[in-house]
Design a protein around this motif. Structure first.
Motif, PDB file in Angstrom:
ATOM      1  N   SER A 109      27.810  58.754 -15.129  1.00 41.19           N
ATOM      2  CA  SER A 109      26.817  57.810 -15.043  1.00 41.19           C
ATOM      3  C   SER A 109      27.110  56.783 -14.954  1.00 41.19           C
ATOM      4  CB  SER A 109      25.702  57.925 -16.399  1.00 41.19           C
ATOM      5  OG  SER A 109      26.506  57.500 -17.358  1.00 41.19           O
ATOM      6  N   ASN A 110      26.115  55.626 -14.249  1.00 40.25           N
ATOM      7  CA  ASN A 110      26.439  54.272 -14.120  1.00 40.25           C
ATOM      8  C   ASN A 110      25.552  53.232 -14.968  1.00 40.25           C
ATOM      9  OD1 ASN A 110      27.625  52.389 -12.587  1.00 40.25           O
ATOM     10  ND2 ASN A 110      26.032  51.934 -11.224  1.00 40.25           N
ATOM     11  N   ASN A 111      25.333  53.644 -16.155  1.00 41.66           N
ATOM     12  CA  ASN A 111      24.552  53.155 -17.195  1.00 41.66           C
ATOM     13  C   ASN A 111      25.686  51.981 -18.060  1.00 41.66           C
ATOM     14  OD1 ASN A 111      22.775  51.916 -18.927  1.00 41.66           O
ATOM     15  ND2 ASN A 111      22.639  53.748 -20.435  1.00 41.66           N
ATOM     16  N   HIS A 199      30.898  58.809 -26.344  1.00 48.15           N
ATOM     17  CA  HIS A 199      30.638  59.201 -24.862  1.00 48.15           C
ATOM     18  C   HIS A 199      30.573  57.798 -24.075  1.00 48.15           C
ATOM     19  CE1 HIS A 199      28.040  60.804 -21.701  1.00 48.15           C
ATOM     20  NE2 HIS A 199      28.523  62.076 -22.110  1.00 48.15           N
ATOM     21  N   LEU A 200      30.043  56.968 -24.623  1.00 55.82           N
ATOM     22  CA  LEU A 200      29.830  55.437 -23.775  1.00 55.82           C
ATOM     23  C   LEU A 200      31.109  55.004 -23.504  1.00 55.82           C
ATOM     24  CD1 LEU A 200      26.482  54.154 -25.782  1.00 55.82           C
ATOM     25  CD2 LEU A 200      26.683  54.644 -23.281  1.00 55.82           C
ATOM     26  N   ILE A 201      31.989  54.892 -24.702  1.00 56.54           N
ATOM     27  CA  ILE A 201      33.269  54.185 -24.223  1.00 56.54           C
ATOM     28  C   ILE A 201      34.187  55.050 -23.190  1.00 56.54           C
ATOM     29  CG2 ILE A 201      35.725  54.227 -25.472  1.00 56.54           C
ATOM     30  CD1 ILE A 201      34.152  53.768 -28.098  1.00 56.54           C
ATOM     31  N   MET A 202      33.940  56.562 -23.305  1.00 56.49           N
ATOM     32  CA  MET A 202      34.558  57.074 -22.410  1.00 56.49           C
ATOM     33  C   MET A 202      33.935  57.005 -20.848  1.00 56.49           C
ATOM     34  SD  MET A 202      37.065  58.948 -23.224  1.00 56.49           S
ATOM     35  CE  MET A 202      37.186  60.033 -21.727  1.00 56.49           C
ATOM     36  N   GLU A 203      32.690  56.823 -20.598  1.00 57.60           N
ATOM     37  CA  GLU A 203      32.148  56.482 -19.350  1.00 57.60           C
ATOM     38  C   GLU A 203      32.480  55.238 -18.886  1.00 57.60           C
ATOM     39  OE1 GLU A 203      27.970  56.889 -20.013  1.00 57.60           O
ATOM     40  OE2 GLU A 203      27.908  59.063 -19.580  1.00 57.60           O
ATOM     41  N   SER A 225      38.612  69.857 -32.134  1.00 64.04           N
ATOM     42  CA  SER A 225      37.852  70.335 -31.364  1.00 64.04           C
ATOM     43  C   SER A 225      36.541  69.395 -30.926  1.00 64.04           C
ATOM     44  CB  SER A 225      36.996  71.604 -32.124  1.00 64.04           C
ATOM     45  OG  SER A 225      36.473  70.950 -33.466  1.00 64.04           O
ATOM     46  N   LYS A 226      35.989  68.363 -31.894  1.00 67.01           N
ATOM     47  CA  LYS A 226      35.077  67.438 -31.507  1.00 67.01           C
ATOM     48  C   LYS A 226      35.339  66.814 -30.341  1.00 67.01           C
ATOM     49  CE  LYS A 226      33.042  67.048 -36.149  1.00 67.01           C
ATOM     50  NZ  LYS A 226      32.729  66.130 -37.146  1.00 67.01           N
ATOM     51  N   ALA A 227      36.622  66.281 -30.186  1.00 68.07           N
ATOM     52  CA  ALA A 227      37.003  65.325 -29.227  1.00 68.07           C
ATOM     53  C   ALA A 227      37.163  66.273 -27.831  1.00 68.07           C
ATOM     54  CB  ALA A 227      38.240  64.785 -29.397  1.00 68.07           C
ATOM     55  N   LYS A 228      37.446  67.283 -27.991  1.00 69.54           N
ATOM     56  CA  LYS A 228      37.592  68.412 -26.598  1.00 69.54           C
ATOM     57  C   LYS A 228      36.219  68.388 -26.313  1.00 69.54           C
ATOM     58  CE  LYS A 228      40.559  71.475 -28.172  1.00 69.54           C
ATOM     59  NZ  LYS A 228      41.398  72.784 -28.132  1.00 69.54           N
ATOM     60  N   LYS A 229      35.197  68.675 -26.969  1.00 69.38           N
ATOM     61  CA  LYS A 229      33.976  69.019 -26.631  1.00 69.38           C
ATOM     62  C   LYS A 229      33.471  68.013 -25.908  1.00 69.38           C
ATOM     63  CE  LYS A 229      29.157  70.243 -28.466  1.00 69.38           C
ATOM     64  NZ  LYS A 229      28.531  70.655 -29.902  1.00 69.38           N
ATOM     65  N   LEU A 230      33.597  66.587 -26.377  1.00 68.01           N
ATOM     66  CA  LEU A 230      33.028  65.521 -25.908  1.00 68.01           C
ATOM     67  C   LEU A 230      33.911  65.549 -24.374  1.00 68.01           C
ATOM     68  CD1 LEU A 230      32.007  62.733 -25.304  1.00 68.01           C
ATOM     69  CD2 LEU A 230      34.000  61.748 -26.563  1.00 68.01           C
ATOM     70  N   PHE A 231      35.281  65.740 -24.175  1.00 70.53           N
ATOM     71  CA  PHE A 231      35.895  65.474 -22.780  1.00 70.53           C
ATOM     72  C   PHE A 231      35.385  66.514 -22.039  1.00 70.53           C
ATOM     73  CE2 PHE A 231      39.437  64.003 -25.738  1.00 70.53           C
ATOM     74  CZ  PHE A 231      38.972  62.565 -26.068  1.00 70.53           C
ATOM     75  N   TYR A 232      35.151  67.924 -22.304  1.00 69.34           N
ATOM     76  CA  TYR A 232      34.732  68.729 -21.468  1.00 69.34           C
ATOM     77  C   TYR A 232      33.251  68.567 -20.814  1.00 69.34           C
ATOM     78  CZ  TYR A 232      38.687  71.702 -22.329  1.00 69.34           C
ATOM     79  OH  TYR A 232      39.815  72.259 -22.437  1.00 69.34           O
ATOM     80  N   SER A 233      32.505  67.848 -21.718  1.00 64.79           N
ATOM     81  CA  SER A 233      31.115  67.595 -21.243  1.00 64.79           C
ATOM     82  C   SER A 233      31.148  66.635 -20.036  1.00 64.79           C
ATOM     83  CB  SER A 233      30.268  67.075 -22.428  1.00 64.79           C
ATOM     84  OG  SER A 233      30.670  65.854 -22.909  1.00 64.79           O
ATOM     85  N   LEU A 234      32.249  65.997 -20.073  1.00 60.28           N
ATOM     86  CA  LEU A 234      32.405  64.537 -19.196  1.00 60.28           C
ATOM     87  C   LEU A 234      32.636  65.232 -17.936  1.00 60.28           C
ATOM     88  CD1 LEU A 234      33.589  61.942 -21.454  1.00 60.28           C
ATOM     89  CD2 LEU A 234      31.483  61.900 -20.020  1.00 60.28           C
ATOM     90  N   GLY A 235      33.494  66.544 -18.042  1.00 59.17           N
ATOM     91  CA  GLY A 235      33.765  66.928 -16.811  1.00 59.17           C
ATOM     92  C   GLY A 235      35.502  67.198 -16.786  1.00 59.17           C
ATOM     93  N   PHE A 236      36.185  67.096 -17.672  1.00 59.57           N
ATOM     94  CA  PHE A 236      37.639  67.189 -17.785  1.00 59.57           C
ATOM     95  C   PHE A 236      37.975  68.634 -17.731  1.00 59.57           C
ATOM     96  CE2 PHE A 236      37.221  62.812 -19.343  1.00 59.57           C
ATOM     97  CZ  PHE A 236      38.617  62.255 -18.833  1.00 59.57           C
ATOM     98  N   LYS A 237      39.265  68.843 -17.169  1.00 69.30           N
ATOM     99  CA  LYS A 237      39.721  70.403 -16.886  1.00 69.30           C
ATOM    100  C   LYS A 237      40.792  70.356 -17.865  1.00 69.30           C
ATOM    101  CE  LYS A 237      35.919  71.454 -14.689  1.00 69.30           C
ATOM    102  NZ  LYS A 237      35.099  72.144 -14.970  1.00 69.30           N
ATOM    103  N   PHE A 238      41.221  71.491 -18.296  1.00 68.09           N
ATOM    104  CA  PHE A 238      42.444  71.619 -19.035  1.00 68.09           C
ATOM    105  C   PHE A 238      43.547  71.772 -17.860  1.00 68.09           C
ATOM    106  CE2 PHE A 238      45.809  74.705 -20.505  1.00 68.09           C
ATOM    107  CZ  PHE A 238      46.242  73.960 -21.551  1.00 68.09           C
ATOM    108  N   ASP A 239      44.721  71.184 -18.054  1.00 67.90           N
ATOM    109  CA  ASP A 239      45.729  71.445 -17.130  1.00 67.90           C
ATOM    110  C   ASP A 239      47.058  71.929 -17.821  1.00 67.90           C
ATOM    111  OD1 ASP A 239      47.389  70.538 -14.737  1.00 67.90           O
ATOM    112  OD2 ASP A 239      48.471  69.450 -16.242  1.00 67.90           O
ATOM    113  N   ARG A 240      47.478  71.793 -18.965  1.00 70.91           N
ATOM    114  CA  ARG A 240      48.737  72.117 -19.625  1.00 70.91           C
ATOM    115  C   ARG A 240      49.000  71.840 -20.906  1.00 70.91           C
ATOM    116  NH1 ARG A 240      52.309  72.297 -15.248  1.00 70.91           N
ATOM    117  NH2 ARG A 240      50.747  71.485 -13.911  1.00 70.91           N
ATOM    118  N   MET A 241      49.618  72.354 -21.771  1.00 69.68           N
ATOM    119  CA  MET A 241      50.206  72.073 -22.940  1.00 69.68           C
ATOM    120  C   MET A 241      51.467  70.962 -22.676  1.00 69.68           C
ATOM    121  SD  MET A 241      48.380  73.114 -25.514  1.00 69.68           S
ATOM    122  CE  MET A 241      49.361  72.752 -26.781  1.00 69.68           C
TER     123      MET A 241
END
Length: 249
Positions: A109-111, A199-203, A225-241
């Motif tokens: 978003s661009n808010n 969420h706003l910080i990440m955006e 798990s809380k941070a990963k839920k936020l990151f996935y909601s923004l569209g991030f995808k798992f790459d590797r460990m």
């Protein structure tokens, strides 16, 4: 190979070497060692870090023989590399994370105004880039003091994009970037949580990165798990460990 040639080679597998590409672009190369198509590269940031761009066990063993453990700090290691690297020196500490990458096609978003969010109608939040004087406060609230320093945080605030959210001049949450360009230090103080600040910080960080045409990725601990839920909601995808380690002297 010179630096341009190395980046060109690494870019053929951009996701795999996204961290190494970023740190080279930000700090340059101290030294490099080659075996076949594999490389060991050292970069000086808060420490002298060794980054592998290695395709197989045979190459890694050959490169470590040439390298002779010139530093005890190793970055962006895949799981199979760890037992090879610590054969001669044991691991003092390890920070294991999941790397997440934001695909270029994902739109955020661009808010830019916090006041437009209903969650902030009762409170006057302000948002700005972090400053050097914020360093001590950020370090005092960090869960990673074993792995970082005030000097590192101060340098990263000066070097790349950052964001702080303030309530009545009190720093409530923040985010900045690491030496390889990864988004990091995402933190909201306990009394300010569940208000959408993270969420706003990440955006905002994503928009800043996009405006500079830089890769967008981050590292998160597997059990967060809380941070990963936020990151996935923004569209991030798992790459590797991957892991960062320091070996015992």
């Amino acid at each position: 190979m010179n630096q341009k040639q190395i980046i060109r080679q690494l870019s053929k597998s951009k996701n795999k070497y996204i961290s190494l590409i970023g740190v080279i672009e930000n700090y340059g190369i101290e030294s490099s060692f080659q075996a076949g198509d594999s490389l060991l590269i050292t970069v000086k940031t808060d420490h002298l870090w060794c980054y592998p761009a290695v395709e197989c066990e045979k190459d890694l063993k050959e490169l470590l023989g040439k390298f002779q453990y010139q530093t005890l700090y190793f970055a962006s290691l895949e799981e199979w590399m760890l037992p090879i690297i610590d054969q001669q020196r044991k691991i003092e500490w390890e920070l294991k994370t999941e790397r997440l990458i934001l695909p270029e096609k994902i739109v955020v978003s661009n808010n830019n105004s916090l006041s437009g969010n209903k969650k902030f109608m009762e409170k006057d939040f302000k948002i700005r880039e972090l400053k050097a004087e914020d360093t001590d406060f950020i370090f005092s609230h960090s869960h990673y003091q074993q792995f970082t320093s005030k000097a590192y945080i101060k340098e990263r605030i000066a070097a790349d994009c950052s964001i702080g959210i303030f309530l009545a001049d009190e720093l409530a949450g923040w985010g900045l970037t690491h030496d390889d360009g990864a988004l990091g230090f995402i933190h909201v103080r306990k009394s300010f949580r569940k208000k959408g600040l993270a969420h706003l910080i990440m955006e905002q960080l994503i928009r800043d990165k996009r405006s500079n045409k830089r890769n967008i990725f981050l590292n998160v601990e597997p059990n967060n798990s809380k941070a990963k839920k936020l990151f996935y909601s923004l569209g991030f995808k798992f790459d590797r460990m991957i892991s960062w380690i320091k070996l015992k002297d």
